[in-house]
Scaffold this motif. Sequence first.
Motif, PDB file in Angstrom:
ATOM      1  N   ARG A 171       0.836  -1.201   0.000  1.00  0.00           N
ATOM      2  CA  ARG A 171       0.000   0.000   0.000  1.00  0.00           C
ATOM      3  C   ARG A 171       0.875   1.256   0.000  1.00  0.00           C
ATOM      4  O   ARG A 171       0.566   2.239  -0.675  1.00  0.00           O
ATOM      5  N   GLU A 180       0.810   4.184  -2.768  1.00  0.00           N
ATOM      6  CA  GLU A 180       0.548   5.556  -2.318  1.00  0.00           C
ATOM      7  C   GLU A 180       1.647   6.523  -2.780  1.00  0.00           C
ATOM      8  O   GLU A 180       1.363   7.646  -3.206  1.00  0.00           O
ATOM      9  N   PRO A 191       1.823   6.735  -7.556  1.00  0.00           N
ATOM     10  CA  PRO A 191       0.480   6.569  -8.133  1.00  0.00           C
ATOM     11  C   PRO A 191       0.426   6.560  -9.658  1.00  0.00           C
ATOM     12  O   PRO A 191      -0.612   6.207 -10.230  1.00  0.00           O
ATOM     13  N   LEU A 247      -5.401   5.680  -7.201  1.00  0.00           N
ATOM     14  CA  LEU A 247      -5.399   5.859  -5.753  1.00  0.00           C
ATOM     15  C   LEU A 247      -5.804   4.555  -5.094  1.00  0.00           C
ATOM     16  O   LEU A 247      -6.558   3.765  -5.668  1.00  0.00           O
ATOM     17  N   ASP A 300      -8.227   2.620  -2.780  1.00  0.00           N
ATOM     18  CA  ASP A 300      -9.630   2.840  -2.447  1.00  0.00           C
ATOM     19  C   ASP A 300      -9.728   3.178  -0.960  1.00  0.00           C
ATOM     20  O   ASP A 300      -9.382   2.355  -0.101  1.00  0.00           O
ATOM     21  N   ALA A 301     -10.189   4.387  -0.649  1.00  0.00           N
ATOM     22  CA  ALA A 301     -10.220   4.868   0.729  1.00  0.00           C
ATOM     23  C   ALA A 301     -11.153   4.040   1.613  1.00  0.00           C
ATOM     24  O   ALA A 301     -11.029   4.067   2.846  1.00  0.00           O
ATOM     25  N   ILE A 338      -7.545  -0.577  -5.874  1.00  0.00           N
ATOM     26  CA  ILE A 338      -7.235   0.754  -6.388  1.00  0.00           C
ATOM     27  C   ILE A 338      -8.407   1.284  -7.203  1.00  0.00           C
ATOM     28  O   ILE A 338      -9.236   0.514  -7.704  1.00  0.00           O
ATOM     29  N   GLY A 355      -9.359   4.454 -10.227  1.00  0.00           N
ATOM     30  CA  GLY A 355      -8.784   5.384 -11.178  1.00  0.00           C
ATOM     31  C   GLY A 355      -9.752   5.618 -12.316  1.00  0.00           C
ATOM     32  O   GLY A 355     -10.944   5.314 -12.202  1.00  0.00           O
ATOM     33  N   GLN A 403     -11.224  13.056  -5.824  1.00  0.00           N
ATOM     34  CA  GLN A 403     -10.150  12.583  -4.948  1.00  0.00           C
ATOM     35  C   GLN A 403      -8.781  12.694  -5.612  1.00  0.00           C
ATOM     36  O   GLN A 403      -7.798  13.054  -4.960  1.00  0.00           O
ATOM     37  N   LEU A 404      -8.732  12.393  -6.904  1.00  0.00           N
ATOM     38  CA  LEU A 404      -7.463  12.490  -7.620  1.00  0.00           C
ATOM     39  C   LEU A 404      -6.944  13.926  -7.651  1.00  0.00           C
ATOM     40  O   LEU A 404      -5.767  14.180  -7.395  1.00  0.00           O
ATOM     41  N   ARG A 433      -5.799  14.886  -4.187  1.00  0.00           N
ATOM     42  CA  ARG A 433      -4.560  14.182  -3.803  1.00  0.00           C
ATOM     43  C   ARG A 433      -3.316  14.934  -4.270  1.00  0.00           C
ATOM     44  O   ARG A 433      -2.329  15.047  -3.540  1.00  0.00           O
TER      45      ARG A 433
END
Length: 213
Positions: free
Chosen positions: A16, A20, A23, A43, A45-46, A53, A55, A122-123, A126
Motif C-alpha cells: 500500500r 501511495e 500513483p 489511488l 480505495d479509501a 485501487i 482510477g 479525490q485524484l 490528492r
Amino acid sequence: MRQNPSFAMTDVIELRRLIELNPWVTLVSSTADGLVASHYAVLLDAARDDLTIVGHVGKPDDYVHGLGERELLVVVQGPHGYVSPNWYGDTASVPTWNFVSAHLTGVPELLTPDENLEVLDQLVARFENGMPQPRLLWERPNDPDYVRRLEKGTVGFRLTPTRVVAKRKLSQNKPDEVVETIIRELHAGGGTYADPRLAGEMRRDLDTRKAAR
C-alpha cells in the motif's frame, strides 16, 4: 515479473505504501489486436484496507483495453536505479539495477458516473493539496456543468487484484557493509547515478532487516 524468494514483497502495508508513493502506473491489456498499454494515476480505495485501487481512463481507452471485460495488469514502479560494480569493492562483480515494483492483476469493475466523479475529485485533491494554493475540482472557475462534461469523457474503475507479484530488489544478497556503500553512493548528489529516493528505500529495508535479526 520473475520472482525471487529473496526479493519477494508480500506485506500488504508495504505494498500500500508503494502504491501511495507511486500513483503513476502503467495499465496493460491483452487484446485481439495485441498488447495495449496506457499510463494513468490511481489511488488506493479509501473505503478498503487491501490493495484495491481506483482510477479512470480517458475515452476511448476504455474500449481499447476492453475495460471491465478482461484482465488488466497494473504495473506500479517505485524507485529504481543503476548499481555500479565499483561500489562492491575489489571483488569480481557486474552491474545490476535495484528497484521496487508490483504487478496487480484482475478484472476491473466499472464505476457509475457519480462514483467516477468522486474518484476524479479525490485524484485532484490528492495532487493539488501539495500546492501553495490548491485548485480543487469543484472550485471556481470550474462550474458543475464543466465538471460533469469532464466526467463524461472518462470511465472510472475499481480493481481488486486477484494476483499480486511484487519485488523489492535492494541488494539484500550483499553484506551490510556493501549495502551501506551503495546507499552512500546513491546519496552522493554529484554522482551520475545519484538517487536519494532509491537510497532511502535501501536504508529503510536494511534497517528493517537488521531490527529483525
